[in-house]
Design an enzyme around this catalytic site. Structure first.
Site, PDB file in Angstrom:
ATOM      1  N   ARG A  79       1.005  -1.089   0.196  1.00  0.00           N
ATOM      2  CA  ARG A  79      -0.083  -0.002  -0.083  1.00  0.00           C
ATOM      3  C   ARG A  79       0.894   1.502  -0.025  1.00  0.00           C
ATOM      4  O   ARG A  79       2.053   1.321   0.532  1.00  0.00           O
ATOM      5  CB  ARG A  79      -0.842   0.268   1.306  1.00  0.00           C
ATOM      6  CG  ARG A  79      -1.992  -0.996   1.207  1.00  0.00           C
ATOM      7  CD  ARG A  79      -2.943  -0.761   2.502  1.00  0.00           C
ATOM      8  NE  ARG A  79      -3.842  -1.404   2.536  1.00  0.00           N
ATOM      9  CZ  ARG A  79      -3.719  -2.755   3.229  1.00  0.00           C
ATOM     10  NH1 ARG A  79      -2.677  -3.428   3.500  1.00  0.00           N
ATOM     11  NH2 ARG A  79      -5.058  -3.619   3.161  1.00  0.00           N
ATOM     12  N   HIS A 428     -11.388  17.659 -13.590  1.00  0.00           N
ATOM     13  CA  HIS A 428     -10.503  18.362 -13.087  1.00  0.00           C
ATOM     14  C   HIS A 428     -11.272  19.776 -12.377  1.00  0.00           C
ATOM     15  O   HIS A 428     -11.304  20.013 -11.190  1.00  0.00           O
ATOM     16  CB  HIS A 428      -9.599  19.325 -14.117  1.00  0.00           C
ATOM     17  CG  HIS A 428      -8.823  20.335 -13.541  1.00  0.00           C
ATOM     18  ND1 HIS A 428      -8.898  21.684 -14.086  1.00  0.00           N
ATOM     19  CD2 HIS A 428      -7.474  20.344 -13.289  1.00  0.00           C
ATOM     20  CE1 HIS A 428      -8.234  22.336 -13.558  1.00  0.00           C
ATOM     21  NE2 HIS A 428      -7.168  21.583 -12.969  1.00  0.00           N
ATOM     22  N   ARG A 534     -17.947  50.963   0.572  1.00  0.00           N
ATOM     23  CA  ARG A 534     -17.368  51.660  -0.735  1.00  0.00           C
ATOM     24  C   ARG A 534     -18.656  52.094  -1.225  1.00  0.00           C
ATOM     25  O   ARG A 534     -19.604  51.849  -1.761  1.00  0.00           O
ATOM     26  CB  ARG A 534     -16.958  50.583  -1.900  1.00  0.00           C
ATOM     27  CG  ARG A 534     -15.776  49.951  -1.617  1.00  0.00           C
ATOM     28  CD  ARG A 534     -15.548  48.689  -2.582  1.00  0.00           C
ATOM     29  NE  ARG A 534     -14.137  48.414  -2.682  1.00  0.00           N
ATOM     30  CZ  ARG A 534     -13.741  46.996  -2.303  1.00  0.00           C
ATOM     31  NH1 ARG A 534     -14.709  46.206  -1.894  1.00  0.00           N
ATOM     32  NH2 ARG A 534     -12.433  46.680  -2.414  1.00  0.00           N
ATOM     33  N   ARG A 590     -15.675  54.819   3.397  1.00  0.00           N
ATOM     34  CA  ARG A 590     -14.792  55.486   2.382  1.00  0.00           C
ATOM     35  C   ARG A 590     -15.457  56.641   1.276  1.00  0.00           C
ATOM     36  O   ARG A 590     -16.603  56.092   0.815  1.00  0.00           O
ATOM     37  CB  ARG A 590     -14.216  54.406   1.417  1.00  0.00           C
ATOM     38  CG  ARG A 590     -13.248  55.019   0.389  1.00  0.00           C
ATOM     39  CD  ARG A 590     -12.621  53.968  -0.338  1.00  0.00           C
ATOM     40  NE  ARG A 590     -13.528  53.521  -1.271  1.00  0.00           N
ATOM     41  CZ  ARG A 590     -13.101  52.449  -2.201  1.00  0.00           C
ATOM     42  NH1 ARG A 590     -11.803  51.941  -2.182  1.00  0.00           N
ATOM     43  NH2 ARG A 590     -13.904  52.044  -3.163  1.00  0.00           N
ATOM     44  N   GLU A 717      -2.938  53.314  -0.498  1.00  0.00           N
ATOM     45  CA  GLU A 717      -3.085  52.540  -1.900  1.00  0.00           C
ATOM     46  C   GLU A 717      -2.010  52.905  -3.003  1.00  0.00           C
ATOM     47  O   GLU A 717      -2.120  52.303  -3.984  1.00  0.00           O
ATOM     48  CB  GLU A 717      -4.412  52.825  -2.414  1.00  0.00           C
ATOM     49  CG  GLU A 717      -5.535  52.460  -1.681  1.00  0.00           C
ATOM     50  CD  GLU A 717      -6.885  52.705  -2.064  1.00  0.00           C
ATOM     51  OE1 GLU A 717      -7.636  51.982  -2.795  1.00  0.00           O
ATOM     52  OE2 GLU A 717      -7.327  53.809  -2.077  1.00  0.00           O
ATOM     53  N   GLY A 738      -5.217  49.671   1.190  1.00  0.00           N
ATOM     54  CA  GLY A 738      -5.863  49.065   0.096  1.00  0.00           C
ATOM     55  C   GLY A 738      -4.780  48.282  -1.074  1.00  0.00           C
ATOM     56  O   GLY A 738      -4.291  48.999  -1.727  1.00  0.00           O
ATOM     57  N   THR A 739      -4.873  46.784  -0.558  1.00  0.00           N
ATOM     58  CA  THR A 739      -3.800  46.270  -1.126  1.00  0.00           C
ATOM     59  C   THR A 739      -4.154  45.843  -2.766  1.00  0.00           C
ATOM     60  O   THR A 739      -3.239  45.559  -3.415  1.00  0.00           O
ATOM     61  CB  THR A 739      -3.567  44.795  -0.381  1.00  0.00           C
ATOM     62  OG1 THR A 739      -4.622  44.254  -0.086  1.00  0.00           O
ATOM     63  CG2 THR A 739      -2.814  45.188   0.819  1.00  0.00           C
ATOM     64  N   ASP A 741      -5.196  48.144  -4.816  1.00  0.00           N
ATOM     65  CA  ASP A 741      -4.597  49.250  -5.834  1.00  0.00           C
ATOM     66  C   ASP A 741      -3.196  49.403  -5.380  1.00  0.00           C
ATOM     67  O   ASP A 741      -2.374  49.604  -6.205  1.00  0.00           O
ATOM     68  CB  ASP A 741      -5.174  50.625  -5.313  1.00  0.00           C
ATOM     69  CG  ASP A 741      -6.396  50.926  -6.166  1.00  0.00           C
ATOM     70  OD1 ASP A 741      -6.040  50.873  -7.427  1.00  0.00           O
ATOM     71  OD2 ASP A 741      -7.517  51.293  -5.739  1.00  0.00           O
ATOM     72  N   CYS A 803      -7.607  46.309   3.945  1.00  0.00           N
ATOM     73  CA  CYS A 803      -8.967  46.210   3.648  1.00  0.00           C
ATOM     74  C   CYS A 803      -8.962  45.609   2.148  1.00  0.00           C
ATOM     75  O   CYS A 803     -10.180  45.693   1.527  1.00  0.00           O
ATOM     76  CB  CYS A 803      -9.750  47.404   3.761  1.00  0.00           C
ATOM     77  SG  CYS A 803      -9.127  48.788   2.811  1.00  0.00           S
TER      78      CYS A 803
END
Ligand code: PEP
Ligand code: MG
Length: 847
Positions: A79, A428, A534, A590, A717, A738-739, A741, A803
């Site tokens: 196995r 898949h 937003r 924002r 940003e 603001g990761t 932008d 954020c």
């Protein structure tokens, strides 16, 4: 033995033997644990990863020495034993050692029929899986007598290979081991396990074990037992037993297998062999408490004697995994912190997926195979790059493909649902979608025209890219339009685990929520507030869009102010509603961010409609659209730039926030709104907006004779804002990164277009991952660290947050926690994932 095993690469598993998961795999280690529990495990030998690798490379191995461990004329099984059982491995091979002589001996001791059957099984497995001969040649009708089938199989083998069936057990064993070793190193096996998260060079161990024969006289047979239901995790004895059988045959034997416990549907081991049954249940209970896990035990009964061959983690859905972990902790078998760590944080996505409301009207337009549960509503897209572009714009999309390939992974990640024309439950698309917890229907009755980007159903109904569909991944249905969704069930087990998680978590989790529905979901998922609202999303709806357009088309300042004054009450009621739902929890709003032209029609038809609505000549409208259009809108007049150029917009928003604050505080918990300025790159921008907003606050306080406080923060940003965080923080109570932008600008990579070449980039190792999905710790991460350090140095009480989309990603949470961030904010659905991931980081469990 130990020295000998080092040289030969195999280790006999005993109570004390150098066997570890990292060198011999999980199955080998588990077998050692079973032996330490004094369970009746047949003699077992483990081959290390290294030995198996050498075998795959063609090095020879002393098979005689290995065989000697098992005494005279043994029958053996082999196995796989990989480090993580989920990475799979080649199928087990049983009855190695069967040859003419052994057959004759067994016929005397176990009867002719059992001997024929054992020999036949081995010839079949060996020919098809080891020598890779045509399976059809070795398949026989059930009605063919076993003796005849055996004869035919031996002849077929000789015909196909020009050689008699190998008789030497050492040769048989050598070939089995080598073929399993090579199968593991083959390209398709490697790709398959990599898709399950295995490293490219993951090793395979092999287990050689003396057979306990489930065929022969007396009570003989084989089965599996587990103590939970694999779908729900509910405690119950589950499994099957089949007389005169081996391995896991009981699970595929349909009507012939026996139930374990008494059952109305048929006979059971409990009734037929109460003592063996009791022994088996006690053994399973011992495995559960001592191996500290819900196990599935593989057993054989040989002439009335029980043998335990193997135990693996009981297979389980995400829901069952969660319940099992909590139950083990509640039973005092594992500590709570371990239970927290046993549930993969991402698996909560699947668990918490909404379902298509069964009571809502639905028009099923195609059916397929239900490949991954949950309901999804989204716009259809036909390529991975389109899916990534839709996601970057914050739009839900359903990826529609003939079938998916590893090239589509990023597109699948970007989609809320997957629909394919081809494929089955193990295709898949199905496997990956289940792994990701994304609803999926495969093999559906649809026709895709990739060039035209259309999807046609059997009745001729055709949809184009961007049009909306609903998928029911639990039923395998494709439904016309958008159907109502039901929130997922949150049972005791989920709530208990999350309570434990929240008790040890040391980084906050908020939600990105723009609408009351989002906010309600955020509350439901126990977000600690809204980390990003937003506001522009509030303007896209029907009547508001028209007022917004009037504002954009205003010829004079007065006209603009007039239009804005009509937007004010709408915004105010939006915020009152958000504050009401959040009941005093922080809400971070924002200010308006996108370029204005996003609110304008994109084609001539739309421009004509707008001209009619505004009673303006079409040429005025098209001229204005042209005037507003920019070569690089994402780097153009958006965010704070717009706020400074048209101050009336931010003033209106600030007024709406403050008036809503006063209103909401009258009826509920006091509200301290947070106002966030987007796309800042210079300190002066913050100063200007702050002065403006302070003035609005003073005016509102005066006019209403009310008091309130608010917090003003900055969205980091742009790389410059991260670098200048020290001076920016002088005017900001918080910095929220603001990761999305920031990644776009750090790489100079368009959020909307990167999908086109991202696959090629990742495949060629230019980027280890799509940086919009997985935070780039090296580059963007460095900006986060610099921003955090400089900001905090200038202002020690500065609140730090993330954020962007990365906020809900367990890896980013670990990064932010290490960098001293106060909270992450992510889409409501990912809040539970983030809460659990954060708790796992804080848990004091050996990692
Ligand atoms: C960001 O840029 O990371 C962000 C959260 O803002 P948006 O996605 O709205 O641009
Ligand atoms: Mg942004």
């Amino acid at each position: 033995m130990q020295q000998e095993s080092d040289i030969l690469g195999f280790t006999r598993i005993r109570r004390v033997a150098p066997v570890s998961v990292a060198t011999h795999g999980g199955r080998a280690k588990c077998l050692q644990r079973l032996i330490r529990l004094d369970l009746p495990v047949p003699d077992t030998v483990a081959l290390s990863f290294d030995a198996v690798h050498r075998l795959a490379e063609g090095q020879s191995f002393d098979m005689q020495a290995l065989l000697r461990v098992f005494g005279d004329a043994p029958l053996l099984s082999v196995r796989p034993s990989s480090e993580d059982p989920d990475w799979g491995g080649p199928g087990a091979v049983l009855n190695i050692g069967m040859n003419d002589a052994r057959h004759a001996a067994l016929a005397r001791t176990h009867g002719k029929e059992a001997a024929d059957s054992l020999y036949l099984r081995f010839v079949q497995t060996f020919s098809v899986h080891v020598e890779r001969l045509d399976p059809e040649v070795f398949e026989f009708d059930k009605s063919t007598p076993v003796a005849e089938a055996l004869k035919a199989a031996l002849t077929a083998h000789e015909d196909e290979t020009d050689e008699p069936f190998p008789q030497d057990p050492a040769v048989q064993l050598g070939q089995v081991l080598r073929s399993m070793a090579r199968a593991w190193e083959g390209t398709s096996a490697r790709l398959l396990r990599q898709a399950k998260g295995a490293p490219a060079d993951a090793g395979l161990g092999l287990i050689v074990q003396a057979m306990a024969l489930g065929l022969g006289p007396g009570e003989s047979g084989a089965g599996v037992i587990q103590l939970i239901d694999s779908d729900t995790g509910e405690p119950m004895i589950k499994g099957r037993y089949l007389r005169q059988a081996q391995g896991r045959e009981a699970l595929t034997a349909n009507g012939d297998a026996m139930y374990l416990t008494q059952d109305e549907r048929g006979c059971s081991l409990e009734e037929a062999e109460p003592e063996l049954f009791a022994q088996l249940v006690a053994t399973s209970g011992l495995c559960r408490s001592r191996l500290r896990e819900e196990m599935q035990v593989e057993f054989t009964i040989e002439n009335g004697r029980l043998a335990i061959l193997d135990a693996v983690r009981a297979p389980r859905s995400s829901r069952a995994a969660l319940r099992a972990a909590v139950q083990l902790a509640e039973d005092g078998i594992i500590p709570k912190e371990e239970a927290i760590c046993r549930v993969p944080a991402r698996s909560l996505t699947e668990l918490l997926h909404p379902q298509v409301d069964p009571s809502a009207p639905r028009e099923v337009i195609a059916r397929g195979i239900a490949a991954s549960p949950g309901g999804a509503v989204g716009r259809i897209v036909f390529s991975s790059s389109a899916a990534q572009s839709f996601e970057a714009r914050g739009e839900h999309c359903i990826l529609v493909r003939r079938e998916t390939t590893p090239d589509d992974i990023r597109g699948m990640h970007a989609s809320v649902g997957i629909l394919t024309e081809r494929g089955g439950v193990t295709s898949h698309a199905a496997v990956i979608a289940r792994g990701m917890g994304v609803p999926c229907v495969v093999g559906a009755s649809i026709r895709i025209n990739s060039r035209e980007r259309t999807l046609t159903f059997e009745d001729g109904y055709t949809l184009s890219e961007g049009e909306i569909l609903t998928l029911d991944g639990a039923k395998g249905e494709v439904i016309r339009g958008a159907v109502e969704m039901l929130p997922p069930v949150k049972d005791h087990w989920y709530l208990q685990l999350m309570d434990w998680a929240d008790a040890i978590r040391d980084i906050g989790v908020r939600a990105n929520a723009d609408t009351p529905a989002d906010a309600a979901m955020a509350r439901d998922f126990k977000a600690q507030g809204i980390g990003l609202c937003r506001t522009e999303h509030m303007f896209f709806e029907g009547d508001r869009l028209t007022v917004m357009r009037e504002m954009i088309f205003a010829a004079t300042n007065e006209d603009r102010i007039e239009a804005i004054s009509r937007l004010l009450p709408m915004q105010r009621s939006d915020f009152i509603e958000l504050f009401r739902i959040m009941e005093g929890l922080p809400v971070c709003i924002r200010l308006f961010d996108p370029p204005l032209h996003e609110f304008l029609p994109a084609d001539r038809e739309g421009a004509k409609e707008l001209a009619e609505a505004l009673d303006l000549p079409l040429s005025d409208v098209t001229r204005r659209i042209e005037w507003l259009s920019e070569f690089n809108p994402m780097l153009g007049m958006r965010g704070v730039r717009l706020g400074i150029t048209f101050p009336e917009i931010y003033e209106m928003q600030a007024r709406a926030i403050f008036e809503a604050t006063i209103e909401a505080s009258k009826h509920g918990a006091p509200v301290v709104p947070e106002i966030m300025i987007p796309l800042v790159s210079a300190k002066r921008e913050v100063e200007l907006v702050k002065t403006q907003i302070d003035a609005v606050a003073a005016a509102v306080k005066n006019a209403t004779r009310s008091e309130f406080t608010y917090r003003l923060g900055v969205m980091v940003e742009t790389p410059r804002a991260a670098l200048r965080a020290g001076e920016i923080a002088q005017h900001a109570a918080f910095l929220s990164f603001g990761t999305n932008d920031l990644t776009q600008m750090a790489y100079g990579l368009s959020r909307d277009d990167a999908g086109r070449f991202m696959n090629a980039y990742v495949q060629q190792g230019v980027f280890p991952e799509d940086p919009f999905h997985m935070l780039d710790f090296d580059g963007v991460g460095e900006l986060l660290k610099i921003g955090a350090e400089r900001g905090r140095a200038a202002r020690p009480d500065l609140t730090l947050a993330v954020c962007g989309e990365h906020g809900g990603n367990p890896e980013s949470i670990a990064f932010c926690r290490d960098a001293g961030f106060d909270y992450v904010s992510c889409s409501p659905f990912r809040v539970p994932v983030a809460r659990l991931a954060a708790a796992q980081l804080a848990a004091d469990v050996p990692k």
